[in-house]
Design a protein around this motif. Structure first.
Motif, PDB file in Angstrom:
ATOM      1  N   MET A 193      -4.434   1.999  -2.615  1.00 38.66           N
ATOM      2  CA  MET A 193      -3.574   1.965  -1.040  1.00 38.66           C
ATOM      3  C   MET A 193      -3.884   0.528  -0.516  1.00 38.66           C
ATOM      4  SD  MET A 193      -4.729   5.527   0.683  1.00 38.66           S
ATOM      5  CE  MET A 193      -4.193   4.519   2.145  1.00 38.66           C
ATOM      6  N   PRO A 194      -4.861  -0.232  -0.698  1.00 37.72           N
ATOM      7  CA  PRO A 194      -5.154  -1.463  -0.064  1.00 37.72           C
ATOM      8  C   PRO A 194      -4.237  -2.599  -0.550  1.00 37.72           C
ATOM      9  CG  PRO A 194      -7.305  -0.888  -0.414  1.00 37.72           C
ATOM     10  CD  PRO A 194      -6.412   0.056  -1.177  1.00 37.72           C
ATOM     11  N   ALA A 216      -1.153  -1.999  -2.135  1.00 38.21           N
ATOM     12  CA  ALA A 216       0.121  -1.461  -1.554  1.00 38.21           C
ATOM     13  C   ALA A 216       0.470  -1.632  -0.267  1.00 38.21           C
ATOM     14  CB  ALA A 216       0.224   0.034  -1.931  1.00 38.21           C
ATOM     15  N   GLN A 217      -0.690  -1.496   0.586  1.00 34.42           N
ATOM     16  CA  GLN A 217      -0.419  -1.707   2.085  1.00 34.42           C
ATOM     17  C   GLN A 217      -0.430  -3.385   2.284  1.00 34.42           C
ATOM     18  OE1 GLN A 217      -3.839   0.139   3.753  1.00 34.42           O
ATOM     19  NE2 GLN A 217      -2.879   1.927   4.366  1.00 34.42           N
ATOM     20  N   ILE A 218      -1.148  -4.125   1.655  1.00 36.25           N
ATOM     21  CA  ILE A 218      -1.095  -5.500   2.186  1.00 36.25           C
ATOM     22  C   ILE A 218       0.263  -6.133   1.564  1.00 36.25           C
ATOM     23  CG2 ILE A 218      -2.032  -6.409  -0.045  1.00 36.25           C
ATOM     24  CD1 ILE A 218      -2.826  -7.625   3.267  1.00 36.25           C
ATOM     25  N   LEU A 222       3.222  -4.217   1.451  1.00 35.74           N
ATOM     26  CA  LEU A 222       4.191  -3.561   2.188  1.00 35.74           C
ATOM     27  C   LEU A 222       4.000  -4.278   3.486  1.00 35.74           C
ATOM     28  CD1 LEU A 222       6.287  -1.608   2.408  1.00 35.74           C
ATOM     29  CD2 LEU A 222       4.504   0.076   3.410  1.00 35.74           C
ATOM     30  N   PHE A 223       2.990  -4.538   4.240  1.00 31.65           N
ATOM     31  CA  PHE A 223       2.873  -4.916   5.656  1.00 31.65           C
ATOM     32  C   PHE A 223       3.203  -6.504   5.470  1.00 31.65           C
ATOM     33  CE2 PHE A 223       0.473  -1.177   6.624  1.00 31.65           C
ATOM     34  CZ  PHE A 223       0.627  -1.097   7.902  1.00 31.65           C
ATOM     35  N   VAL A 238      -3.554  -7.163   9.064  1.00 31.88           N
ATOM     36  CA  VAL A 238      -3.563  -5.935   8.233  1.00 31.88           C
ATOM     37  C   VAL A 238      -4.909  -5.801   7.222  1.00 31.88           C
ATOM     38  CG1 VAL A 238      -2.320  -5.364   5.657  1.00 31.88           C
ATOM     39  CG2 VAL A 238      -0.988  -6.109   7.771  1.00 31.88           C
ATOM     40  N   ILE A 291      -7.055  -2.486   6.971  1.00 25.41           N
ATOM     41  CA  ILE A 291      -7.183  -1.910   5.580  1.00 25.41           C
ATOM     42  C   ILE A 291      -8.682  -1.735   5.341  1.00 25.41           C
ATOM     43  CG2 ILE A 291      -7.020  -2.241   3.200  1.00 25.41           C
ATOM     44  CD1 ILE A 291      -4.463  -3.630   3.449  1.00 25.41           C
ATOM     45  N   VAL A 331      -9.755   2.073   5.143  1.00 23.65           N
ATOM     46  CA  VAL A 331     -10.291   2.511   3.783  1.00 23.65           C
ATOM     47  C   VAL A 331     -11.703   2.767   3.778  1.00 23.65           C
ATOM     48  CG1 VAL A 331     -10.405   1.930   1.435  1.00 23.65           C
ATOM     49  CG2 VAL A 331      -8.356   1.584   2.725  1.00 23.65           C
ATOM     50  N   ASN A 343     -12.115  -4.863  -2.990  1.00 19.55           N
ATOM     51  CA  ASN A 343     -10.970  -5.000  -1.738  1.00 19.55           C
ATOM     52  C   ASN A 343     -10.759  -6.178  -1.269  1.00 19.55           C
ATOM     53  OD1 ASN A 343      -9.447  -2.653  -2.281  1.00 19.55           O
ATOM     54  ND2 ASN A 343     -10.877  -1.300  -1.264  1.00 19.55           N
ATOM     55  N   MET A 372      -6.969   4.708  13.146  1.00 16.71           N
ATOM     56  CA  MET A 372      -5.768   3.994  13.117  1.00 16.71           C
ATOM     57  C   MET A 372      -5.117   3.612  14.301  1.00 16.71           C
ATOM     58  SD  MET A 372      -2.194   5.201  10.829  1.00 16.71           S
ATOM     59  CE  MET A 372      -3.277   4.968   9.144  1.00 16.71           C
TER      60      MET A 372
END
Length: 368
Positions: free
Chosen positions: A28-29, A31-33, A35-36, A178, A182, A186, A232, A292
């Motif tokens: 997830m981290p 993918a999120q970094i 994406l953001f 971000v 994260i 997380v 992470n 969140m």
């Protein structure tokens, strides 16, 4: 101490046996970094605009050429009448229309003044305002070229200098935020299910009768996630530097220490959630929904805290992410040292101690 080390080993085995937890922790981290970092931006590029040119003279054609030549705009269509403006806006593709008045070039020569109406789709106010500013900047440059041989008696020329982010890259603002979100979500989410998992698996009784003290159980639950969350953080920083070209002006050592402190704070908050939750689902919902929105809205990540109402400004002070964003921006963008961020650091230390202490207290109540 041997019992404590054995308990930590058990936690590592629990983590690495659970493939879903590993995916959340490491997948997830990244993918999120990504994406953001790529998706969230306040810059505009290749925005579709339309032109309504009533004049069709040399000057309007020159301005249209300059606008179309910029990387910011793409001329989608040329329209012939004003009644078409509302129709193309309703289709949603075109975000702005430039409306040149009739006899634009003649008015410019005769009266020294001509008008261009900038009509924007303000369903997205930020984008509309940015488009207007960009068009005005192009028009100002064209006007300057026209008046290069004209001497003005009194002239004030503002010279703007942007420090720390001269190119106004939005990624410089979003990546620290971000990274904070994260690490907070997380870390808190993973530890929030640690004790509730013991309850659901029926192994909580073993902990209750074990010779480990409540403080050792709490620290033992947090300890493995510290190292995994540090990995992470390292991955996020490396992606920020090499993918998004994010500078690190300050000390990497200080950045590492502050990140570890924030990670421990987030993990301690997750353990606190775990001690007051009965099931993993409840703990997950509290850690996701309960953290969140406050982290995104009240940390200063997207919206400036100074623009918020006073009650929300006061509430933002209890959000750990607010203080870490100040720290990380100071280190990465401004290159500040500890003497400039010691207050924020002490606040994070105080919050961490408070979360751990309250978790131990809640755990003791459950023991009784």
């Amino acid at each position: 101490m041997k019992r404590f080390i054995g308990f930590i080993k058990k936690e590592y085995y629990h983590i690495f046996r659970d493939k879903r937890s590993l995916f959340i922790l490491f997948g997830m981290p990244i993918a999120q970094i990504m994406l953001f970092g790529f998706a969230i931006t306040n810059e505009i590029n290749n925005v579709d605009i339309a032109i309504l040119d009533h004049s069709k003279d040399v000057d309007t054609k020159e301005i249209i050429h300059k606008i179309s030549a910029s990387k910011y705009f793409s001329i989608d269509q040329l329209i012939e009448k004003e009644s078409d403006i509302e129709t193309i806006f309703k289709k949603g593709k075109v975000k702005a229309v430039l409306n040149f008045e009739k006899d634009f070039g003649k008015n410019l020569i005769k009266d020294g003044e001509a008008t261009i109406q900038i009509i924007t789709d303000a369903t997205d106010p930020n984008t509309a305002n940015t488009i207007s500013n960009y068009v005005n900047a192009i028009l100002a440059q064209y006007q300057k070229e026209l008046n290069k041989d004209v001497t003005i008696a009194y002239q004030i020329t503002p010279r703007t200098r942007m420090v720390y982010n001269p190119e106004l890259k939005s990624v410089y603002m979003f990546v620290p935020g971000v990274m904070t979100i994260i690490l907070m979500l997380v870390s808190a989410m993973m530890t929030s299910i640690s004790i509730t998992r013991e309850k659901e698996l029926g192994t909580m009784e073993i902990l209750l009768v074990s010779p480990l003290k409540p403080f050792q159980v709490i620290v033992g639950k947090v300890f493995p996630y510290i190292f995994l969350s540090i990995i992470n953080a390292v991955v996020i920083v490396l992606l920020s530097i090499f993918i998004f070209k994010m500078p690190v002006q300050g000390s990497l050592f200080l950045l590492a220490l502050e990140s570890i402190l924030f990670i421990i704070s987030a993990l301690a908050l997750g353990i606190l959630i775990s001690t007051i939750s009965a099931t993993q689902q409840t703990a997950m919902m509290i850690s996701l929904m309960g953290l969140m929105l406050p982290v995104i809205l009240l940390s200063g990540f997207i919206f400036p805290i100074s623009s918020m109402p006073l009650p929300l400004q006061l509430i933002s002070n209890i959000i750990p992410a607010k203080w870490f964003i100040i720290i990380i921006k100071g280190i990465m963008l401004k290159g500040v040292g500890f003497q400039f961020i010691w207050k924020e650091t002490l606040i994070l230390v105080g919050m961490t101690v408070f979360f751990i202490g309250l978790s131990v207290k809640k755990y003791k109540i459950r023991l009784e």
